[in-house]
Design a protein around this motif. Structure first.
Motif, PDB file in Angstrom:
ATOM      1  N   TYR A  26       4.979  -7.064  -8.829  1.00  0.00           N
ATOM      2  CA  TYR A  26       6.442  -7.118 -10.338  1.00  0.00           C
ATOM      3  C   TYR A  26       5.247  -6.206 -11.604  1.00  0.00           C
ATOM      4  CZ  TYR A  26       8.346  -9.752  -6.838  1.00  0.00           C
ATOM      5  OH  TYR A  26       8.965 -10.717  -5.759  1.00  0.00           O
ATOM      6  N   PRO A  27       5.127  -5.059 -11.426  1.00  0.00           N
ATOM      7  CA  PRO A  27       4.020  -4.650 -12.754  1.00  0.00           C
ATOM      8  C   PRO A  27       4.687  -4.150 -13.788  1.00  0.00           C
ATOM      9  CG  PRO A  27       4.990  -2.681 -10.994  1.00  0.00           C
ATOM     10  CD  PRO A  27       5.354  -3.824 -10.255  1.00  0.00           C
ATOM     11  N   TRP A  31       0.920  -0.752  -0.254  1.00  0.00           N
ATOM     12  CA  TRP A  31       0.231  -0.644   0.348  1.00  0.00           C
ATOM     13  C   TRP A  31       0.592   1.250   0.053  1.00  0.00           C
ATOM     14  CZ3 TRP A  31      -1.470  -4.408   2.627  1.00  0.00           C
ATOM     15  CH2 TRP A  31      -2.496  -4.466   2.308  1.00  0.00           C
ATOM     16  N   HIS A  32       1.483   1.246  -0.028  1.00  0.00           N
ATOM     17  CA  HIS A  32       2.637   2.146  -0.422  1.00  0.00           C
ATOM     18  C   HIS A  32       3.328   2.739  -2.139  1.00  0.00           C
ATOM     19  CE1 HIS A  32       5.561   5.278   0.755  1.00  0.00           C
ATOM     20  NE2 HIS A  32       5.742   5.424   1.568  1.00  0.00           N
ATOM     21  N   ILE A  33       3.286   3.825  -2.575  1.00  0.00           N
ATOM     22  CA  ILE A  33       2.914   3.765  -3.724  1.00  0.00           C
ATOM     23  C   ILE A  33       4.226   3.665  -3.941  1.00  0.00           C
ATOM     24  CG2 ILE A  33       2.784   6.492  -3.360  1.00  0.00           C
ATOM     25  CD1 ILE A  33       1.087   4.806  -6.046  1.00  0.00           C
ATOM     26  N   ASN A  34       5.505   5.303  -3.904  1.00  0.00           N
ATOM     27  CA  ASN A  34       6.430   4.911  -4.179  1.00  0.00           C
ATOM     28  C   ASN A  34       7.195   2.904  -3.879  1.00  0.00           C
ATOM     29  OD1 ASN A  34       6.258   7.029  -5.677  1.00  0.00           O
ATOM     30  ND2 ASN A  34       6.477   8.285  -3.416  1.00  0.00           N
ATOM     31  N   ASP A  35       6.649   2.706  -3.410  1.00  0.00           N
ATOM     32  CA  ASP A  35       7.473   1.047  -3.365  1.00  0.00           C
ATOM     33  C   ASP A  35       7.504   0.309  -4.676  1.00  0.00           C
ATOM     34  OD1 ASP A  35       8.447   1.557  -0.785  1.00  0.00           O
ATOM     35  OD2 ASP A  35       7.966  -0.300   0.150  1.00  0.00           O
ATOM     36  N   ILE A  36       8.296   0.095  -5.507  1.00  0.00           N
ATOM     37  CA  ILE A  36       7.751  -0.637  -6.593  1.00  0.00           C
ATOM     38  C   ILE A  36       8.779  -2.080  -6.704  1.00  0.00           C
ATOM     39  CG2 ILE A  36       8.421  -1.385  -9.705  1.00  0.00           C
ATOM     40  CD1 ILE A  36       7.984   2.199  -9.178  1.00  0.00           C
ATOM     41  N   GLY A  37       8.722  -3.198  -6.926  1.00  0.00           N
ATOM     42  CA  GLY A  37       8.605  -4.963  -6.336  1.00  0.00           C
ATOM     43  C   GLY A  37       9.655  -4.945  -7.485  1.00  0.00           C
ATOM     44  N   ILE A  38      10.905  -5.036  -7.875  1.00  0.00           N
ATOM     45  CA  ILE A  38      11.577  -5.802  -9.378  1.00  0.00           C
ATOM     46  C   ILE A  38      11.863  -7.685  -9.062  1.00  0.00           C
ATOM     47  CG2 ILE A  38      11.791  -3.646 -10.310  1.00  0.00           C
ATOM     48  CD1 ILE A  38      14.803  -3.671  -8.973  1.00  0.00           C
ATOM     49  N   PRO A  39      12.148  -8.370 -10.062  1.00  0.00           N
ATOM     50  CA  PRO A  39      13.088  -9.254  -9.523  1.00  0.00           C
ATOM     51  C   PRO A  39      13.893  -9.709  -9.051  1.00  0.00           C
ATOM     52  CG  PRO A  39      12.191  -9.175 -12.433  1.00  0.00           C
ATOM     53  CD  PRO A  39      12.312  -7.924 -11.167  1.00  0.00           C
ATOM     54  N   HIS A  40      13.888 -10.838  -8.068  1.00  0.00           N
ATOM     55  CA  HIS A  40      15.044 -11.469  -7.025  1.00  0.00           C
ATOM     56  C   HIS A  40      16.256 -11.366  -8.414  1.00  0.00           C
ATOM     57  CE1 HIS A  40      11.932 -12.486  -4.082  1.00  0.00           C
ATOM     58  NE2 HIS A  40      12.529 -12.157  -3.056  1.00  0.00           N
ATOM     59  N   PRO A  41      17.212 -11.465  -8.028  1.00  0.00           N
ATOM     60  CA  PRO A  41      18.377 -11.692  -9.163  1.00  0.00           C
ATOM     61  C   PRO A  41      18.235 -13.093  -8.668  1.00  0.00           C
ATOM     62  CG  PRO A  41      19.399 -10.276  -7.106  1.00  0.00           C
ATOM     63  CD  PRO A  41      17.534 -10.485  -6.719  1.00  0.00           C
ATOM     64  N   THR A  42      18.307 -14.232 -10.129  1.00  0.00           N
ATOM     65  CA  THR A  42      18.445 -15.475 -10.567  1.00  0.00           C
ATOM     66  C   THR A  42      19.494 -15.871 -10.279  1.00  0.00           C
ATOM     67  OG1 THR A  42      18.428 -15.568 -12.933  1.00  0.00           O
ATOM     68  CG2 THR A  42      16.462 -14.953 -11.255  1.00  0.00           C
ATOM     69  N   TYR A  43      20.352 -17.210 -10.605  1.00  0.00           N
ATOM     70  CA  TYR A  43      21.981 -17.525 -10.876  1.00  0.00           C
ATOM     71  C   TYR A  43      22.212 -17.623 -12.620  1.00  0.00           C
ATOM     72  CZ  TYR A  43      20.391 -19.776  -6.724  1.00  0.00           C
ATOM     73  OH  TYR A  43      19.500 -20.657  -5.345  1.00  0.00           O
ATOM     74  N   PHE A  44      21.114 -16.909 -13.333  1.00  0.00           N
ATOM     75  CA  PHE A  44      22.009 -17.242 -15.069  1.00  0.00           C
ATOM     76  C   PHE A  44      22.120 -15.349 -15.067  1.00  0.00           C
ATOM     77  CE2 PHE A  44      20.170 -17.308 -19.811  1.00  0.00           C
ATOM     78  CZ  PHE A  44      21.636 -17.697 -19.773  1.00  0.00           C
ATOM     79  N   HIS A  45      23.079 -15.489 -15.303  1.00  0.00           N
ATOM     80  CA  HIS A  45      23.540 -13.934 -16.284  1.00  0.00           C
ATOM     81  C   HIS A  45      24.743 -13.456 -17.862  1.00  0.00           C
ATOM     82  CE1 HIS A  45      22.595 -12.868 -12.108  1.00  0.00           C
ATOM     83  NE2 HIS A  45      23.466 -13.496 -11.684  1.00  0.00           N
ATOM     84  N   PRO A  46      23.187 -14.261 -18.253  1.00  0.00           N
ATOM     85  CA  PRO A  46      23.275 -14.317 -19.869  1.00  0.00           C
ATOM     86  C   PRO A  46      24.444 -12.723 -20.585  1.00  0.00           C
ATOM     87  CG  PRO A  46      21.105 -13.908 -20.244  1.00  0.00           C
ATOM     88  CD  PRO A  46      21.304 -13.637 -18.586  1.00  0.00           C
TER      89      PRO A  46
END
Length: 600
Positions: free
Chosen positions: A515-516, A387-402
């Motif tokens: 994660y919009p 409920w906080h407008i300025n919080d934005i979710g982004i993905p957790h780092p995974t193991y693959f980094h191409p």
């Protein structure tokens, strides 16, 4: 005479009793002398084989399960007891995300309000101005170590009692006390409406361009004093007494390579988002070195590492907050910050939002995101405060980094052709101390179905310490169960999507409200949702429910995941040159630049 005879007979009796007492006492003392040593020896053997004990100051911390010796999931927020979460009130009703994914109603008060839900006034701290009283289930990063029940906010009883004595006939707009059953649906709808409106706004900032269009909107990277980032990395060897945390900072914080999985695979720790993002921003084509040429300002503060270093140390709240307060003091002296009160600034934090919103009654985490100065900037986190407008979710780092488009294309083809030997799988652990958690039910159903139908990877036994068994399990599964752990979100969600395994969600807060920018608003295109209440009440068997999804439907969902989502969930190598695809970092920065454009 009778008296004298009585006295003579009593003397021998006293002597015998004294001897017997002395003899019994001697035996008892000898017995007790041996018991503590034996018990102490057994305790030492138990702790050595099944737990880790860390002593700091006057505090003794015990992480049960030998898995903690070489795995850091026990360090997530929520492994500490009494971890409270501030939740806003919608329409003057205190609600919060319970661990079962629903909306937990605490104070059943509905006030007639002509304004839409999104206009209800919430204070700058993300809490309602009048009511802070909530009881929320434990929430934190996925952790096999169960946490204790949260304490109830000290003001809850006061609020409830105050509500009961309200004069509800005062005027036509007075609050009305409603029953739980009658108001629950309305409150859930209102809460979801607020979240969905925020996500819709976040999605409106999406950039339609595959490559950053700087157009005079440069990104300025603050050159912070080293104590706010580099010095925190330098303390890696002292953060955790039983684990070499420094290895995770190798290769630009991607961690040690994993040769078994191929090129581009690293043992990336889930809390490495801050240095990974920082490394990428420094090489961004829109980066400028003159603050007057910038529209977006990135503050490379490693706030998550700042929290990690206090996890197992006996430090006061003032000490935990000290670096955050120093940063704010430093930022307020910068001209760009003062010009727009931080509205054009972005912070990237590698832990969940609740770790930076410490409750007054809890020693866990810091109050960094509760500070007045931190309400305007955008915060990118692996789990947002819903409920906080300025919080934005982004993905957790995974193991693959191409490193190239070809790396991504090769992996896509491999995931589409990978044989799926099991219908579903679950990698995790039960929560025996959380009776409302459905994990034990899912594990029981999985084990009863047999390996050809369902495979369970028990993380509490150390089976998930290395990436290989987890990724291999997901690559061989049609569906991957993603029940909440100590918090709604899980890193496992992104591991499963990376592996072409269709995630099965039981709580909308696990992904749908997080994660919009990186997940589609059409949730059915990439996932399956099962109401965990049905599971909890044993109204359905998850395996039987998933069997009803046809192979054609599974392939359609998997194709969408692999082709439409997968590239945007990865954090490319810092030296990568992607032309056809946007990775998770590029999507985030392009959308931030688009937001700056909307502000002008």
């Amino acid at each position: 005479m009778a008296v004298n005879m009585s006295k003579k007979k009593s003397k021998p009796s006293k002597k015998v009793t004294a001897k017997e007492i002395c003899f019994c006492y001697s035996i008892f003392i000898n017995f007790l002398y041996r018991i503590p040593a034996a018990i102490f020896l057994l305790i030492l053997i138990y702790l050595w084989s099944s737990s880790t004990t860390i002593m700091s100051g006057n505090v003794v911390h015990v992480c049960v399960s030998s898995r903690k010796l070489n795995n850091l999931y026990c360090l997530s927020a929520g492994t500490q007891p009494n971890f409270d979460i501030p939740i806003p009130v919608i329409n003057n009703t205190a609600i919060g995300p319970s661990i079962d994914g629903g909306i937990k109603e605490i104070v059943n008060v509905v006030q007639d309000d002509p304004k839409p839900v999104s206009e209800n006034k919430v204070d700058k701290d993300g809490k309602v101005e009048a009511v802070h009283a909530v009881e929320v289930d434990n929430v934190a990063l996925d952790d096999p170590n169960p946490t204790s029940k949260n304490r109830v906010d000290k003001d809850k009883d006061k609020v409830v009692n105050a509500v009961k004595v309200l004069d509800i006939t005062q005027n036509e707009h007075s609050p009305v006390i409603r029953g739980v059953d009658q108001s629950r649906d309305l409150e859930i709808a209102n809460a979801k409406k607020v979240v969905e409106e925020q996500l819709q706004l976040h999605r409106s900032w999406r950039s339609q361009k595959n490559h950053p269009a700087c157009d005079g909107r440069g990104i300025y990277v603050y050159d912070l004093p080293s104590k706010f980032n580099k010095d925190l990395v330098g303390q890696c060897g002292d953060m955790f007494p039983w684990v070499d945390f420094c290895k995770y900072f190798e290769n630009d914080a991607l961690g040690p390579p994993i040769p078994k999985l191929g090129e581009g695979w690293y043992q990336t720790h889930q809390y490495m988002l801050e240095p990974i993002f920082h490394s990428r921003v420094l090489k961004h084509p829109c980066r400028v070195y003159n603050e007057n040429e910038a529209k977006l300002f990135y503050v490379p503060f490693y706030g998550g590492l700042d929290i990690l270093r206090w996890h197992f140390k006996n430090a006061s709240n003032d000490v935990k907050d000290s670096l955050s307060l120093e940063l704010i003091t430093w930022m307020e002296k910068q001209r760009p910050w003062a010009r727009n009160s931080g509205k054009d600034h972005v912070f990237v934090l590698g832990k969940i939002s609740w770790d930076f919103r410490r409750n007054d009654n809890s020693p866990w985490g810091t109050r960094f995101l509760e500070l007045d100065q931190m309400q305007n900037p955008i915060k990118l986190l692996i789990e947002r405060q819903p409920w906080h407008i300025n919080d934005i979710g982004i993905p957790h780092p995974t193991y693959f980094h191409p490193r190239s488009d070809d790396d991504i294309i090769s992996w896509q083809l491999k995931m589409l052709t990978s044989p799926r030997r099991s219908l579903l799988s679950f990698a995790g652990a039960a929560r025996p101390d959380q009776p409302d958690n459905i994990r034990s039910i899912l594990i029981s159903q999985c084990n009863s179905a047999g390996d050809q139908v369902c495979r369970f990877l028990n993380c509490s036994s150390g089976a998930c310490d290395q990436p290989e068994p987890v990724i291999e399990l997901f690559m061989e599964s049609e569906f991957c169960l993603q029940p909440p752990g100590d918090s709604p979100t899980r890193k496992s969600v992104f591991d499963s999507l990376l592996s072409g395994c269709i995630p099965v969600f039981f709580c909308p807060f696990t992904a749908y409200y997080q994660y919009p920018w990186h997940l589609s608003p059409d949730h059915g295109k990439y996932s399956v949702f099962i109401d965990q209440e049905e599971v909890r009440q044993r109204k359905l068997n998850v395996a039987e429910r998933l069997m009803k999804i046809s192979p054609r439907e599974r392939e359609d969902i998997r194709s969408f995941i692999v082709y439409e989502l997968l590239p945007g969930l990865l954090y490319g190598d810092p030296h990568s040159k992607l032309e056809k695809f946007q990775d998770a970092f590029s999507i985030a920065t392009n959308n931030l630049l688009e937001r700056v454009n909307r502000m002008e």
